[in-house]
Design a protein around this motif. Sequence first.
Motif, PDB file in Angstrom:
ATOM      1  N   TRP A   1      12.052   4.192  -5.269  1.00  0.00           N
ATOM      2  CA  TRP A   1      11.960   2.675  -6.238  1.00  0.00           C
ATOM      3  C   TRP A   1      13.294   2.427  -6.761  1.00  0.00           C
ATOM      4  O   TRP A   1      13.776   1.782  -7.304  1.00  0.00           O
TER       5      TRP A   1
ATOM      6  N   LEU B   1      14.131   1.401   0.254  1.00  0.00           N
ATOM      7  CA  LEU B   1      13.089   2.084   0.103  1.00  0.00           C
ATOM      8  C   LEU B   1      12.614   4.463   0.218  1.00  0.00           C
ATOM      9  O   LEU B   1      12.801   4.692   0.379  1.00  0.00           O
TER      10      LEU B   1
ATOM     11  N   ARG C   1       4.811   4.566  -5.732  1.00  0.00           N
ATOM     12  CA  ARG C   1       3.554   3.624  -5.941  1.00  0.00           C
ATOM     13  C   ARG C   1       2.242   3.858  -5.035  1.00  0.00           C
ATOM     14  O   ARG C   1       2.425   4.771  -4.752  1.00  0.00           O
TER      15      ARG C   1
END
Length: 228
Positions: free
Chosen positions: A140, A130, A89
């Motif tokens: 993830w 997470l 991310r």
Amino acid sequence: MNSYSEIFNEIVDIVHSDYAGYEEKQDWDEPEYYREEIKKLEGQQELTPQKFTEIVDDYLISFQDRHMYFNFEGSDNVKTITRGFRTRRYKDVLYVIETFEENRFPKGSKIVAIDDRTINQVIASNPSSLRGASAEREDWSHIINKSSFVTIENENGEHIKFGLKDYEPVSKKKEHTLEVINEGTLVITLPSFADVDSTLDFVKNQDAKIKKCTNLIICVVQNRSTEF
């Protein structure tokens, strides 16, 4: 054979009694929630080794420890599944950083939603899943494995939905690499420390280049054999 409820109670007892990190995390888990789920599925005769393994994995994630996992030994009915890609991310987007079995979208693809929820919405509803305090350390895979589809934004800004598929993991050979960024900068990527001799041999073989460089970057972000 013990019932699933009995096995789960043994797991909880082991974690509470023998897990070194339990003292500081003793309020993190809710075993009663999982006990009730197991009892319900047992009563409905819907609890399989695969489902039980998934429930135990959900329970263990509560402790946010990448080194703790459940392996149902002696059961041929439990399969490891993968979605065939890895992500990382950055802000409110998940980027595909590696593709393995999945070939419908390439490395670098931008995932902007999972099951019609934005990435920030997913984080808000599943923070403990997470297992990472920062975006770089987030894992993830658990969320993606339990989801049905992702929305990818292409280079034209168009949103395309892809139904997620289950794949059996293919053994991947992890190789150390050296990349020349510019005249004085090298990047060494070490994806695994499992074979220490191989790692040492690689570094020795690159010794001359390493000594000549001004800037040396050692990348271990994909190394799952260490918390370095």
